[in-house]
Design an enzyme around this catalytic site. Structure first.
Site, short mmCIF file in Angstrom:
data_model
loop_
_atom_site.label_atom_id
_atom_site.label_comp_id
_atom_site.label_asym_id
_atom_site.label_seq_id
_atom_site.Cartn_x
_atom_site.Cartn_y
_atom_site.Cartn_z
CB SER A 57 -12.23 -11.43 53.97
OG SER A 57 -10.89 -11.71 53.67
CG HIS A 74 -9.69 -7.29 51.76
ND1 HIS A 74 -10.49 -8.01 50.90
CD2 HIS A 74 -9.55 -8.08 52.86
CE1 HIS A 74 -10.80 -9.17 51.44
NE2 HIS A 74 -10.25 -9.23 52.63
CG ASP A 97 -9.58 -6.78 47.98
OD1 ASP A 97 -8.47 -7.22 48.34
OD2 ASP A 97 -10.66 -7.31 48.30
#
Length: 320
Positions: free
Chosen positions: A165, A294, A262
């Site tokens: 991320s 995600h 995601d």
């Protein structure tokens, strides 16, 4: 999102809220677990101060049993959390790093960079670059590094930048700066980006059909990095003109992973495509997990798909 409580000045769901008296209330990523021996993975860890000037620490990981004369690859890890929550001592990240270290048979340094809003961006990037330099200082024969775990156990020609991320975003920006390092023994053959957090003002892909989630993600960057460029700031949108050229990524190979559900997935796809077409001389690999959202592997590490993702990352590190 506009606050519904009159005592709240800013809400940044699902991460935090800021009270009118300035108090920051984090809603996630606040739990911590101590370093030590993990019996499930047979990995040992410890916390150390790496940048005294800023108080930046790191959690180091190592397989509990290593042959004395065998040097292992090093993973330099940058955690996610939208630059504003979590840490290497978060039980979710601690568990994930233990599993990665065991699967890949590596040493790892998980960087505890400073968080926004107390330390607005680019503090996280500055801390992460200082951590790269700190690791590199152990590679030169006359270097200043003195951490025994690194000196005794690491092959500095096999250092991998890894992040998920926001941490994957950080990894990219570390990779485009590698050319300024002069440590001869320090080499970074690979960059691994798990569900990278890149964004932009104009929606693409699934963002077009999911305006509510698009609006939520827009809010994150505006909060952690107030600037007149907004979500086209080159730190969050690596495809704008002001961003560093992708062909400057200083690794021989890159692995980009995304998850089907995601909201960030199309940015990861676009990064891979643009990297391949940039004139960069390395090899770019791509891995998609179907049916997951995600950083699912952080939240559900024992699932078959999470295990497959960790195995894919480990294989990328160890392939010759």
């Amino acid at each position: 999102m506009e606050p519904t409580n009159p005592e709240i000045s800013v809400e940044v769901p699902p991460y935090l809220r800021v009270h009118k008296d300035g108090t920051i209330e984090r809603l996630a990523g606040t739990q911590v677990v101590p370093a030590g021996f993990d019996s499930e993975t047979n990995v040992v860890s410890k916390d150390i101060l790496i940048i005294p000037e800023t108080g930046v620490t790191a959690r180091l990981y190592c397989p509990n049993f290593t042959h004395k004369n065998v040097k292992l690859p090093l993973v330099l890890y940058f955690h996610g959390g939208a630059y504003c929550i979590s840490s290497p001592s978060d039980p979710l990240y601690h568990n994930s790093l233990n599993k990665l270290v065991a699967e890949a048979n590596v040493v790892a340094v998980s960087v505890n960079y400073r968080l926004a809003p107390e330390h607005p961006l680019p503090a996280a990037y500055q801390d992460s670059w200082a951590a790269v330099q700190w690791v590199a200082s152990h590679a030169a024969p006359d270097g200043e590094g003195h951490e025994n775990w690194l000196m005794d156990k690491v092959d500095f020609s096999r250092v991998f930048l890894v992040g998920d991320s926001a941490g994957a975003n950080i990894g990219h920006y570390m990779a485009v700066r590698l050319h300024v390092l002069s440590s001869g023994q320090f080499k970074v053959p690979g960059l691994i980006m798990v569900h990278p957090y890149f964004w932009g003002k104009e929606p693409i892909g699934v963002e077009i059909t999911d305006p509510e989630r698009k609006k939520m993600v827009d809010k994150w960057w505006d909060f952690v990095c107030p600037s007149d460029k907004g979500n086209d700031d080159p730190l969050i949108n690596p495809f704008v003109e002001e961003a560093p050229d992708l062909k400057g990524v200083g690794c021989n190979k890159v692995l980009v992973t995304i998850a089907e559900k995601d909201i960030l997935r199309d940015r990861g796809k676009l990064y891979h495509k643009k990297l391949v077409n940039s004139g960069w001389k390395g090899t770019a690999e791509f891995y998609e997990t179907q049916g997951e959202d995600h950083v699912f592997h952080i939240f559900n590490p024992n699932s078959d798909k999470a295990k497959s993702l960790i195995k894919r990352i480990a294989a990328f590190i160890n392939e010759q």
